[in-house]
Design a protein around this motif. Sequence first.
Motif, PDB file in Angstrom:
ATOM      1  N   LEU A 142      22.644  18.494  53.145  1.00 42.01           N
ATOM      2  CA  LEU A 142      21.474  17.850  53.750  1.00 42.01           C
ATOM      3  C   LEU A 142      20.478  18.964  54.115  1.00 42.01           C
ATOM      4  CD1 LEU A 142      22.791  14.892  55.570  1.00 42.01           C
ATOM      5  CD2 LEU A 142      21.559  14.857  53.522  1.00 42.01           C
ATOM      6  N   ALA A 143      21.081  20.025  54.866  1.00 41.95           N
ATOM      7  CA  ALA A 143      20.371  21.111  55.304  1.00 41.95           C
ATOM      8  C   ALA A 143      19.566  21.919  54.126  1.00 41.95           C
ATOM      9  CB  ALA A 143      21.043  21.938  56.096  1.00 41.95           C
ATOM     10  N   PHE A 200      25.673  16.039  43.300  1.00 39.27           N
ATOM     11  CA  PHE A 200      25.024  15.551  42.561  1.00 39.27           C
ATOM     12  C   PHE A 200      23.534  15.230  42.894  1.00 39.27           C
ATOM     13  CE2 PHE A 200      29.035  14.204  40.446  1.00 39.27           C
ATOM     14  CZ  PHE A 200      28.996  14.353  39.424  1.00 39.27           C
ATOM     15  N   LEU A 201      23.598  14.780  44.329  1.00 40.57           N
ATOM     16  CA  LEU A 201      22.245  14.323  44.748  1.00 40.57           C
ATOM     17  C   LEU A 201      21.407  15.683  45.274  1.00 40.57           C
ATOM     18  CD1 LEU A 201      23.588  11.803  47.227  1.00 40.57           C
ATOM     19  CD2 LEU A 201      22.309  11.362  44.912  1.00 40.57           C
ATOM     20  N   PHE A 202      22.142  16.592  45.698  1.00 40.96           N
ATOM     21  CA  PHE A 202      21.477  17.753  45.946  1.00 40.96           C
ATOM     22  C   PHE A 202      20.816  18.605  44.918  1.00 40.96           C
ATOM     23  CE2 PHE A 202      21.332  22.737  46.508  1.00 40.96           C
ATOM     24  CZ  PHE A 202      20.494  22.673  47.337  1.00 40.96           C
ATOM     25  N   TRP A 203      21.903  18.850  43.718  1.00 45.05           N
ATOM     26  CA  TRP A 203      21.416  19.754  42.691  1.00 45.05           C
ATOM     27  C   TRP A 203      20.403  18.812  41.747  1.00 45.05           C
ATOM     28  CZ3 TRP A 203      21.292  24.607  43.101  1.00 45.05           C
ATOM     29  CH2 TRP A 203      22.442  25.308  43.758  1.00 45.05           C
ATOM     30  N   GLY A 204      20.608  17.554  41.797  1.00 45.23           N
ATOM     31  CA  GLY A 204      19.339  16.682  41.196  1.00 45.23           C
ATOM     32  C   GLY A 204      18.271  17.199  41.836  1.00 45.23           C
ATOM     33  N   ALA A 205      18.051  16.747  43.117  1.00 43.61           N
ATOM     34  CA  ALA A 205      16.678  17.085  43.758  1.00 43.61           C
ATOM     35  C   ALA A 205      16.449  18.467  43.326  1.00 43.61           C
ATOM     36  CB  ALA A 205      16.876  16.932  45.289  1.00 43.61           C
ATOM     37  N   ILE A 253      29.308  21.211  38.658  1.00 43.41           N
ATOM     38  CA  ILE A 253      30.665  21.062  38.416  1.00 43.41           C
ATOM     39  C   ILE A 253      31.194  22.095  39.362  1.00 43.41           C
ATOM     40  CG2 ILE A 253      32.297  21.792  36.743  1.00 43.41           C
ATOM     41  CD1 ILE A 253      30.545  20.601  34.541  1.00 43.41           C
ATOM     42  N   SER A 254      30.490  23.410  39.504  1.00 42.15           N
ATOM     43  CA  SER A 254      31.347  24.356  40.317  1.00 42.15           C
ATOM     44  C   SER A 254      31.358  23.950  41.868  1.00 42.15           C
ATOM     45  CB  SER A 254      30.174  25.398  40.537  1.00 42.15           C
ATOM     46  OG  SER A 254      30.753  26.606  41.426  1.00 42.15           O
ATOM     47  N   ASP A 255      30.398  23.043  42.318  1.00 47.67           N
ATOM     48  CA  ASP A 255      30.639  22.588  43.589  1.00 47.67           C
ATOM     49  C   ASP A 255      31.948  21.647  43.546  1.00 47.67           C
ATOM     50  OD1 ASP A 255      28.628  24.176  45.020  1.00 47.67           O
ATOM     51  OD2 ASP A 255      27.227  22.438  45.359  1.00 47.67           O
ATOM     52  N   ILE A 256      32.052  20.585  42.781  1.00 49.51           N
ATOM     53  CA  ILE A 256      33.132  19.818  42.749  1.00 49.51           C
ATOM     54  C   ILE A 256      34.378  20.294  42.727  1.00 49.51           C
ATOM     55  CG2 ILE A 256      33.875  17.737  41.492  1.00 49.51           C
ATOM     56  CD1 ILE A 256      30.905  16.843  41.118  1.00 49.51           C
ATOM     57  N   VAL A 257      34.642  21.202  41.739  1.00 49.82           N
ATOM     58  CA  VAL A 257      35.859  22.014  41.528  1.00 49.82           C
ATOM     59  C   VAL A 257      36.061  22.694  42.661  1.00 49.82           C
ATOM     60  CG1 VAL A 257      37.028  23.480  40.033  1.00 49.82           C
ATOM     61  CG2 VAL A 257      35.619  21.821  38.956  1.00 49.82           C
ATOM     62  N   LEU A 302      14.918  23.349  50.954  1.00 55.30           N
ATOM     63  CA  LEU A 302      14.216  23.389  49.622  1.00 55.30           C
ATOM     64  C   LEU A 302      12.916  22.675  49.833  1.00 55.30           C
ATOM     65  CD1 LEU A 302      14.473  23.782  46.479  1.00 55.30           C
ATOM     66  CD2 LEU A 302      15.421  21.286  46.446  1.00 55.30           C
ATOM     67  N   LEU A 303      12.791  21.586  50.568  1.00 60.78           N
ATOM     68  CA  LEU A 303      11.236  21.020  50.845  1.00 60.78           C
ATOM     69  C   LEU A 303      10.456  21.943  51.483  1.00 60.78           C
ATOM     70  CD1 LEU A 303      12.596  17.284  51.504  1.00 60.78           C
ATOM     71  CD2 LEU A 303      11.566  18.102  49.303  1.00 60.78           C
ATOM     72  N   LEU A 304      11.015  22.560  52.429  1.00 59.85           N
ATOM     73  CA  LEU A 304      10.043  23.420  53.442  1.00 59.85           C
ATOM     74  C   LEU A 304       9.612  24.513  52.730  1.00 59.85           C
ATOM     75  CD1 LEU A 304      12.198  23.203  56.843  1.00 59.85           C
ATOM     76  CD2 LEU A 304      10.030  22.161  56.086  1.00 59.85           C
ATOM     77  N   LYS A 305      10.394  25.018  51.455  1.00 62.28           N
ATOM     78  CA  LYS A 305       9.918  26.094  50.857  1.00 62.28           C
ATOM     79  C   LYS A 305       9.477  25.706  49.457  1.00 62.28           C
ATOM     80  CE  LYS A 305      13.539  29.142  52.717  1.00 62.28           C
ATOM     81  NZ  LYS A 305      14.632  29.867  52.662  1.00 62.28           N
TER      82      LYS A 305
END
Length: 225
Positions: free
Chosen positions: A135-136, A44-49, A86-90, A141-144
Amino acid sequence: MNPSSNPLIMLVDIFRSPSACYLALYQRGTWGWQPYIFLILSPFLFWGAYFDIVDFDWLSTALKPQLNPEQFALLDANTLMASEVISDIVGRTITIFMLAFWFNLATKASQHQHGFWRWFAAGAVITFPAVLGDLASYASLLLKHGQVMSYAADLNSLNGLLKLPLTNPWSQFASSFPLLLPWYIVLGYAAVGTWTEFDRGQALVISALPWVGYYLIWAIYILVS
């Protein structure tokens, strides 16, 4: 060796002393829900970001040639984000369930028997390094500056390196194949070694076999189909 003294220390021990972590889980099986909760919250945190940072017009333009018209017509940021989460959680939950089933079955010959849910807790620990992968992925994502395709954004997977498009027959395989697989095998080896009397060779085979077997069969299927 002493078990982890509290649930937070147990999470740290996953990386510095897996045996102490498994000793703690042996005594307090409910602590196994903690790594699982982290595993299902971090997508949730990663894909939201990701969808906050990425230019969705750029992303949709790049994805259009890889999707059929019906799929593209349904494409919007919220739908794509929900699909990725959903794909990641499942995927993570099924992986943990299958690991629990395998370890429960593979250790039936041991004189030290553990129930399915204790092995489920072990499966959550085994896959917990995926949180570091999230986290990586965020750091990348930020660096790019958000210029990362959705299918190549997750650095937990091999496709985070290969960046195969959705039209490539190996794309789904690469997106599923975990870069942290050797770490998962080591943590599985530690679980079997800590909770059973099996020797090192047996523990290593039990830990590695489900991963190697699954991806080998999948690769062969792609090659022959």
